[in-house]
Design an enzyme around this catalytic site. Structure first.
Site, PDB file in Angstrom:
ATOM      1  N   CYS A 148       0.838  -1.196   0.000  1.00  0.00           N
ATOM      2  CA  CYS A 148       0.000   0.000   0.000  1.00  0.00           C
ATOM      3  C   CYS A 148       0.876   1.250   0.000  1.00  0.00           C
ATOM      4  CB  CYS A 148      -0.911  -0.011   1.223  1.00  0.00           C
ATOM      5  SG  CYS A 148      -1.779   1.553   1.512  1.00  0.00           S
ATOM      6  N   GLU A 149       0.695   2.110  -0.975  1.00  0.00           N
ATOM      7  CA  GLU A 149       1.565   3.283  -1.082  1.00  0.00           C
ATOM      8  C   GLU A 149       1.236   4.366  -0.058  1.00  0.00           C
ATOM      9  OE1 GLU A 149      -0.447   6.017  -4.558  1.00  0.00           O
ATOM     10  OE2 GLU A 149       0.851   4.377  -5.190  1.00  0.00           O
ATOM     11  N   HIS A 150       0.121   4.235   0.632  1.00  0.00           N
ATOM     12  CA  HIS A 150      -0.244   5.238   1.628  1.00  0.00           C
ATOM     13  C   HIS A 150       0.402   4.982   2.984  1.00  0.00           C
ATOM     14  CE1 HIS A 150      -4.129   5.677  -0.940  1.00  0.00           C
ATOM     15  NE2 HIS A 150      -3.157   6.444  -1.404  1.00  0.00           N
ATOM     16  N   HIS A 151       0.564   3.707   3.343  1.00  0.00           N
ATOM     17  CA  HIS A 151       1.119   3.375   4.656  1.00  0.00           C
ATOM     18  C   HIS A 151       2.316   2.435   4.583  1.00  0.00           C
ATOM     19  CE1 HIS A 151      -3.155   4.463   5.451  1.00  0.00           C
ATOM     20  NE2 HIS A 151      -2.605   5.118   6.450  1.00  0.00           N
ATOM     21  N   GLN A 168      -5.143  -0.611  -4.768  1.00  0.00           N
ATOM     22  CA  GLN A 168      -5.845  -1.718  -5.417  1.00  0.00           C
ATOM     23  C   GLN A 168      -6.610  -1.264  -6.648  1.00  0.00           C
ATOM     24  OE1 GLN A 168      -8.062  -4.290  -2.774  1.00  0.00           O
ATOM     25  NE2 GLN A 168      -9.468  -4.919  -4.386  1.00  0.00           N
ATOM     26  N   HIS A 170      -6.529  -5.411   3.386  1.00  0.00           N
ATOM     27  CA  HIS A 170      -5.515  -4.367   3.550  1.00  0.00           C
ATOM     28  C   HIS A 170      -5.112  -4.262   5.017  1.00  0.00           C
ATOM     29  CE1 HIS A 170      -6.051  -2.312  -0.502  1.00  0.00           C
ATOM     30  NE2 HIS A 170      -7.003  -3.230  -0.485  1.00  0.00           N
ATOM     31  N   CYS A 193      -3.561  -1.942   6.327  1.00  0.00           N
ATOM     32  CA  CYS A 193      -3.756  -0.575   6.807  1.00  0.00           C
ATOM     33  C   CYS A 193      -5.162  -0.408   7.396  1.00  0.00           C
ATOM     34  CB  CYS A 193      -3.511   0.440   5.698  1.00  0.00           C
ATOM     35  SG  CYS A 193      -4.545   0.229   4.244  1.00  0.00           S
TER      36      CYS A 193
END
Length: 256
Positions: free
Chosen positions: A144-147, A187, A215, A217
């Site tokens: 996941c590129e956010h977390h 995703q 996920h 996250c």
């Protein structure tokens, strides 16, 4: 010592270029040798749904990806700083080799960056097949590129071959999923990238991709809902027809 702003060896890979010596691609016919013909279906929407329409006018423009080479030492230094930042001692026995281990793990996790889908899809076989091909339950994991934590699950990839009935190897569909999963990702984009790569390289009459994933996250932080599953889909060409989409979905969920 170099700074973050140096122009250190940028790797440029233009979609459509192939890496020399790609394994497993030495037989069959290149899909680039056939543009395919127009298909009478409901692909009258924007060009992202232009599967099977033949001709480059319907294709999305190919753009090069600019990717720095993986810098193992820089990642290891960053992990060491992270350990210090959270209050740990990076020199204690259990953590002494952790920065190196994490750097190697990240190198594997992002190995899809900058790669061209043509590496795995360029070879097709003239079988005259004109029915749906589906590979379901393709296991994958992504970052996941956010977390920067993992999301993992299964992908289901279906396509209807082009007007010449050309097919690609079944394992190539799984490799394509891995190519786009092995990078910082979301995703929704992963689902669309797999579908669009199939359209761009194989020129099929239709494509459907469904991805199901959990996920971390959402499971280990924030809302903390382990077991929650996110489902995304992307349909192109003849799969925009409700009947064809329904057939594909019935095959995906069969036996569950």
């Amino acid at each position: 010592m170099t700074s973050d702003s140096d122009q250190a060896q940028t790797v440029v890979r233009q979609a459509g270029e192939l890496n020399a010596g790609s394994s497993g691609l030495d037989q069959g016919t290149s899909p680039g040798s056939a543009t395919g013909s127009n298909v009478s279906d409901n692909t009258t929407g924007p060009e992202r749904n232009g599967a099977g329409n033949g001709g480059e006018a319907r294709r999305r423009p190919n753009r090069p990806e600019l990717v720095r080479p993986f810098d193992h030492d820089r990642v290891a230094r960053a992990v060491r700083e992270l350990l210090i930042g959270i209050g740990e001692d990076p020199d204690r026995e259990g953590l002494r080799k952790t920065p190196d281990r994490v750097a190697r793990a990240y190198q594997e996790a992002v190995e899809g960056l900058g790669r061209d889908p043509a590496e795995v899809l360029t070879t097709v076989f003239d079988e005259g097949h004109d029915e749906m091909v589906l590979v379901r339950d393709i296991d994958f994991s992504s970052l996941c590129e956010h977390h920067l934590v993992v999301f993992a699950g299964k992908a289901h990839v279906a396509y209807i071959p082009n007007e010449k009935g050309q097919i690609t190897g079944l394992s190539k569909l799984a490799r394509l999923v891995d190519l786009y999963a092995r990078r910082p990702q979301v995703q929704e984009r992963l689902t669309s990238q797999v579908a669009d790569a199939l359209v761009d390289v194989l020129d099929p009459r239709g494509v459907m991709v469904v991805v199901e994933a959990e996920h971390l996250c959402m499971s280990m932080r924030g809302v903390r809902k382990p077991g929650a599953t996110t489902v995304t889909s992307a349909v192109r060409g003849q799969f925009l027809s409700p009947a064809t989409r329904s057939e594909g979905m019935s095959l995906i969920i069969r036996g569950r």
